[in-house]
Design a protein around this motif. Sequence first.
Motif, short mmCIF file in Angstrom:
data_model
loop_
_atom_site.label_atom_id
_atom_site.label_comp_id
_atom_site.label_asym_id
_atom_site.label_seq_id
_atom_site.Cartn_x
_atom_site.Cartn_y
_atom_site.Cartn_z
N ALA A 81 35.87 45.50 39.85
CA ALA A 81 36.92 46.35 40.19
C ALA A 81 37.96 45.53 40.95
N VAL A 82 37.33 44.58 41.75
CA VAL A 82 38.37 43.75 42.32
C VAL A 82 39.07 42.89 41.58
N GLU A 83 38.18 42.35 40.45
CA GLU A 83 38.90 41.58 39.46
C GLU A 83 40.08 42.23 38.67
N ALA A 84 39.58 43.43 38.45
CA ALA A 84 40.47 44.21 37.55
C ALA A 84 41.91 44.51 38.66
N ALA A 85 41.56 44.79 39.72
CA ALA A 85 42.69 45.08 40.70
C ALA A 85 43.68 43.76 40.93
N ARG A 86 42.93 42.70 40.76
CA ARG A 86 43.69 41.46 40.77
C ARG A 86 44.61 41.28 40.02
N ALA A 87 44.07 41.67 38.42
CA ALA A 87 44.93 41.59 37.43
C ALA A 87 46.02 42.56 37.35
N GLU A 88 45.56 43.69 37.94
CA GLU A 88 46.49 44.92 37.89
C GLU A 88 47.83 44.43 38.77
N ALA A 89 47.38 44.18 40.03
CA ALA A 89 48.25 43.65 40.89
C ALA A 89 49.44 42.44 40.50
N ALA A 90 48.74 41.54 39.85
CA ALA A 90 49.35 40.32 39.45
C ALA A 90 50.66 41.05 38.46
N PHE A 105 43.09 52.07 43.81
CA PHE A 105 42.17 50.94 44.04
C PHE A 105 40.95 51.49 44.68
N GLU A 106 39.81 51.35 44.10
CA GLU A 106 38.68 51.94 45.19
C GLU A 106 37.81 50.86 45.65
N GLY A 107 38.39 49.48 45.50
CA GLY A 107 37.09 48.36 45.74
C GLY A 107 37.32 47.96 47.16
N CYS A 192 41.96 42.46 49.70
CA CYS A 192 43.31 42.88 49.60
C CYS A 192 44.24 41.73 49.45
N ARG A 193 43.81 40.41 49.52
CA ARG A 193 44.98 39.46 49.17
C ARG A 193 45.86 39.41 48.15
N PRO A 194 45.15 39.89 46.86
CA PRO A 194 46.15 40.09 45.73
C PRO A 194 47.15 40.85 45.91
N PHE A 195 46.87 41.92 46.78
CA PHE A 195 48.17 42.94 47.07
C PHE A 195 49.22 42.36 47.87
#
Length: 280
Positions: A81-90, A105-107, A192-195
């Motif tokens: 989920a964190v990886e997915a969020a990273r990709a989505e944020a980017a 995001f639920e991670g 939260c860093r990718p955000f």
Amino acid sequence: MSDPRALIALLEWYDAVGVDAVVLEEAIDRLAAPPPTPVGEAPPRWPEGGEGAPAQGLSPRPDRPVQPAPAVTVTLPDEGAVEAARAEAAAAASLEALREVMLRFEGCNLKKTATQLVFADGNPAARVMLIGEAPGREEDLDGRPFVGRSGKLLDRMLAAIGLDRSSVYIVNVVPWRPPGNRTPSAQETEICRPFLTRQIELVDPAVLVSLGGPAAKALTGSADGILKLRGKWQSYRVGERDVPCLATLHPAYLLRQPLQKRLAWRDFLALKRKLDEIGG
Ligand code: URA
């Protein structure tokens, strides 16, 4: 506890000391005795000072029904989920798209105890981007960063150099309030860093200002304390550009240590000089 006034007094006391979020449905009885030992087995030992261990110097009451302390379930964010969020944020092409990603995001466990996402305040087209640590209680209720006492002081500090919320953009390292206003953990900060990174890229400010130690550390990666880091210009890579980045003291710290305002004043004057230099 049968007297409702006593219950209210207890809740008020919890509130006053910062305990204002319920993390588990069931309270943990830390004085409960361990479960009975099956015949022939050595009695289990409490882990020293560990979860469920009776407080020092207190023995479990022999007349209590034997009740093991329930295990605390800490949900670690799923790496996927964190990886997915990273990709989505980017991939978020706008601040609004990024906000949507963060709302879904639920991670991050902080989201479970927070009232809502505290995304940002101010003007996304501003030259100055301020980065705080984490939303506090007022921010958690309001949905905007720095609306409580430290926010009021921040507004006065900005006004002293001719800035206000229409000339700055304000975010936090983590966008959900940590329970009891504790400092976000290294893990929460990394999740939260990718955000934060994407928020900085999308705003593309002329100058970054971190407020307090955790924000300075998150931006520079330095392990130095804020009193060492503050007042020195560093740079933060945004895409192809090095953005000047200044660490200063957190307004909440200045409320506790008013004499240190003179250091923050020097930093704000340095910020003003930099903005005059850059122009625009
Ligand atoms: N402190 C912070 O770091 N951020 C806020 O939004 C409020 C208080």
